[in-house]
Design an enzyme around this catalytic site. Structure first.
Site, PDB file in Angstrom:
ATOM      1  N   ARG A  16      40.827  78.003 -28.218  1.00 41.59           N
ATOM      2  CA  ARG A  16      40.913  78.041 -29.688  1.00 41.59           C
ATOM      3  C   ARG A  16      39.843  77.218 -30.397  1.00 41.59           C
ATOM      4  O   ARG A  16      39.412  77.560 -31.492  1.00 41.59           O
ATOM      5  CB  ARG A  16      42.289  77.548 -30.149  1.00 41.59           C
ATOM      6  CG  ARG A  16      43.383  78.541 -29.873  1.00 41.59           C
ATOM      7  CD  ARG A  16      44.691  78.056 -30.485  1.00 41.59           C
ATOM      8  NE  ARG A  16      45.796  78.844 -29.961  1.00 41.59           N
ATOM      9  CZ  ARG A  16      46.990  78.329 -29.677  1.00 41.59           C
ATOM     10  NH1 ARG A  16      47.237  77.038 -29.865  1.00 41.59           N
ATOM     11  NH2 ARG A  16      47.938  79.112 -29.215  1.00 41.59           N
ATOM     12  N   CYS A  19      51.507  79.165 -33.022  1.00 40.73           N
ATOM     13  CA  CYS A  19      52.538  79.821 -33.848  1.00 40.73           C
ATOM     14  C   CYS A  19      52.775  79.113 -35.180  1.00 40.73           C
ATOM     15  O   CYS A  19      52.921  79.755 -36.222  1.00 40.73           O
ATOM     16  CB  CYS A  19      53.841  79.896 -33.045  1.00 40.73           C
ATOM     17  SG  CYS A  19      54.197  78.395 -32.128  1.00 40.73           S
ATOM     18  N   SER A  50      62.146  79.032 -27.953  1.00 40.38           N
ATOM     19  CA  SER A  50      61.478  80.186 -27.327  1.00 40.38           C
ATOM     20  C   SER A  50      59.963  79.993 -27.285  1.00 40.38           C
ATOM     21  O   SER A  50      59.298  80.605 -26.449  1.00 40.38           O
ATOM     22  CB  SER A  50      61.830  81.479 -28.064  1.00 40.38           C
ATOM     23  OG  SER A  50      61.553  81.330 -29.439  1.00 40.38           O
ATOM     24  N   GLY A  51      59.447  79.139 -28.139  1.00 40.96           N
ATOM     25  CA  GLY A  51      58.013  78.823 -28.108  1.00 40.96           C
ATOM     26  C   GLY A  51      57.586  78.202 -26.787  1.00 40.96           C
ATOM     27  O   GLY A  51      56.399  78.216 -26.440  1.00 40.96           O
ATOM     28  N   LYS A  59      46.773  70.503 -33.265  1.00 38.87           N
ATOM     29  CA  LYS A  59      46.370  71.919 -33.270  1.00 38.87           C
ATOM     30  C   LYS A  59      46.451  72.456 -34.696  1.00 38.87           C
ATOM     31  O   LYS A  59      45.603  73.228 -35.132  1.00 38.87           O
ATOM     32  CB  LYS A  59      47.327  72.745 -32.393  1.00 38.87           C
ATOM     33  CG  LYS A  59      47.116  72.608 -30.899  1.00 38.87           C
ATOM     34  CD  LYS A  59      48.197  73.445 -30.183  1.00 38.87           C
ATOM     35  CE  LYS A  59      48.486  72.929 -28.802  1.00 38.87           C
ATOM     36  NZ  LYS A  59      49.757  73.447 -28.249  1.00 38.87           N
ATOM     37  N   ARG A  71      60.930  69.812 -32.343  1.00 37.86           N
ATOM     38  CA  ARG A  71      61.663  70.870 -31.631  1.00 37.86           C
ATOM     39  C   ARG A  71      63.135  70.790 -32.036  1.00 37.86           C
ATOM     40  O   ARG A  71      63.713  69.694 -32.031  1.00 37.86           O
ATOM     41  CB  ARG A  71      61.510  70.650 -30.120  1.00 37.86           C
ATOM     42  CG  ARG A  71      62.007  71.798 -29.284  1.00 37.86           C
ATOM     43  CD  ARG A  71      61.154  73.032 -29.341  1.00 37.86           C
ATOM     44  NE  ARG A  71      59.853  72.836 -28.712  1.00 37.86           N
ATOM     45  CZ  ARG A  71      58.871  73.731 -28.762  1.00 37.86           C
ATOM     46  NH1 ARG A  71      59.023  74.879 -29.405  1.00 37.86           N
ATOM     47  NH2 ARG A  71      57.712  73.480 -28.187  1.00 37.86           N
ATOM     48  N   HIS A  76      60.619  79.819 -36.143  1.00 38.73           N
ATOM     49  CA  HIS A  76      60.153  78.481 -36.537  1.00 38.73           C
ATOM     50  C   HIS A  76      60.303  78.325 -38.057  1.00 38.73           C
ATOM     51  O   HIS A  76      60.077  79.268 -38.813  1.00 38.73           O
ATOM     52  CB  HIS A  76      58.656  78.311 -36.240  1.00 38.73           C
ATOM     53  CG  HIS A  76      58.327  78.102 -34.784  1.00 38.73           C
ATOM     54  ND1 HIS A  76      59.255  78.019 -33.779  1.00 38.73           N
ATOM     55  CD2 HIS A  76      57.113  77.933 -34.189  1.00 38.73           C
ATOM     56  CE1 HIS A  76      58.636  77.828 -32.617  1.00 38.73           C
ATOM     57  NE2 HIS A  76      57.341  77.771 -32.837  1.00 38.73           N
TER      58      HIS A  76
END
Ligand code: A2P
Length: 343
Positions: free
Chosen positions: A103, A134, A164-165, A219, A241, A248
């Site tokens: 990235r 995400c 789920s991430g 990020k 989290r 999210h």
């Protein structure tokens, strides 16, 4: 998607949480597939997956010949992408990578189709396009229309990120812990996360950096600056989290360059591509991650209000399906633009 030309597509990590959603979105959007190559580890080789009315056999990534595919959708983790994306790219398979590995590379475009589709043109440098994190994707889908209208100086954001991430193992960990605790056990297995996630909230995602922020938080800083092509925009994230399986959420406060009222922001966002405004100031008049966002393509924006502590401040609550728009859908939207405009 109606196109006469069809493409050979491989999906790396096809048996994972994101990979499975990639297959269902390829199906749902009628992506022009000639041959589909679902790839995973040796353990999954031989399994069957279904897409576009056909059954396809999962193959071992390790022995796959990438010259068979024109487009590769990668979601099997950073170390897999590090090793196999350059091999695929070299073989002429254009990689759309869901991991953080490429990235920040200057010669790899980082793309959110609603925000910077023009950047896709840069894929020719490495044959790799990166899909952002995400949390960055949904934040920028919501903020781009405001950024274009009045400019943004600073973003303060706290995320509430679904398990789920972190993949299927994390979903199982949350369910197992919750089941054990509800059955009267006091001890749970803690493997994926540093602390128990069931009935808890963990303010730690990815590794700690020297400045005290976590990598997940950084990020959001690096990626926002790269996607907006704006090194001056200030971003101050806290990534958390939460025991939610899908979707999210983000509590975002922005300081804009020119004042924007809540009414103006609502009007702009209501017309924005990829955004649904759900913002009634009454019980339940806002979007929540599981009930509204899960299984939807749009990013939902609620609780739009002017900041009572800052003249040019605005607050927003932004929720989105992290597996869909935060990963699989965003990759496929990139692939759609790639084939329509460049291949
Ligand atoms: P497999 O199911 O065969 O282990 P998730 O993010 O839900 O944990 O999914 C990870 C995905 O990445 C799965 O499809 C998994 O395949 C795949 N994967 C993990 N490790 C490897 C590997 N070493 N080689 C190929 N695929 C891998």
């Amino acid at each position: 998607m109606k196109m006469s030309k069809k493409y050979d597509v491989c999906v790396v990590g096809a048996t994972g949480a994101v990979g499975e959603t990639i297959l269902s979105i390829l199906d749902e959007r009628d992506f022009p597939i000639n041959n589909l190559y679902p790839l995973a580890s040796k353990n999954s080789a031989g399994k069957r997956v279904f897409c576009q009315g056909k059954s396809w056999t999962v193959q071992d990534l390790d022995t796959f010949d990438f010259s068979q595919a024109q487009v590769g959708l990668f979601s099997a983790g950073g170390s897999i992408s590090e090793k196999y994306a350059p091999i695929a790219a070299e073989a002429g398979c254009i990689v759309i990578d869901n991991t953080a590995h490429f990235r920040r590379d200057k010669d790899v475009p980082l793309v959110v189709p609603e925000v910077n589709p023009h950047a896709i043109a840069g894929y020719t440098q490495r044959n790799i396009i990166a899909n952002p994190n995400c949390s960055t994707i949904q934040m920028l889908v919501a903020l781009k229309p405001i950024y274009d209208a009045v400019g943004i100086e600073r973003i303060n954001v706290a995320t509430y990120q679904a398990v789920s991430g972190s993949g299927k193992e994390a979903i199982s960990e949350l369910i197992d812990q919750a089941t054990k605790l509800l059955s009267g056990n006091t001890e749970v297995d803690v493997k994926v996360y540093p602390k128990q996630i069931a009935f808890n909230v963990v303010p730690h995602i990815d590794v700690f950096q020297e400045n005290g922020y976590t990598k997940e938080e950084m990020k959001m800083v690096w990626e926002t600056q790269k996607i907006f092509e704006d090194d001056d925009i200030l971003v101050n994230p806290t990534a958390v989290r939460v025991p939610v399986i899908y979707g999210h959420s983000e509590a975002i406060n922005i300081e804009t360059k020119k004042k924007i009222t809540a009414v103006e922001a609502t009007k702009i966002l209501s017309k924005a591509s990829g955004v649904t405004v759900m913002d009634k100031r009454e019980d339940g008049g806002y979007a929540t991650p599981f009930v509204e966002a899960t299984n939807h393509n749009d990013t939902f924006v609620s609780r739009i209000r002017e900041d009572i502590s800052h003249e040019k401040g605005l607050n927003l609550w932004v929720v989105s399906d992290n597996i869909r728009k935060g990963a699989a859908l965003n990759s496929i939207q990139i692939a759609e633009i790639l084939i329509q405009e460049y291949l």
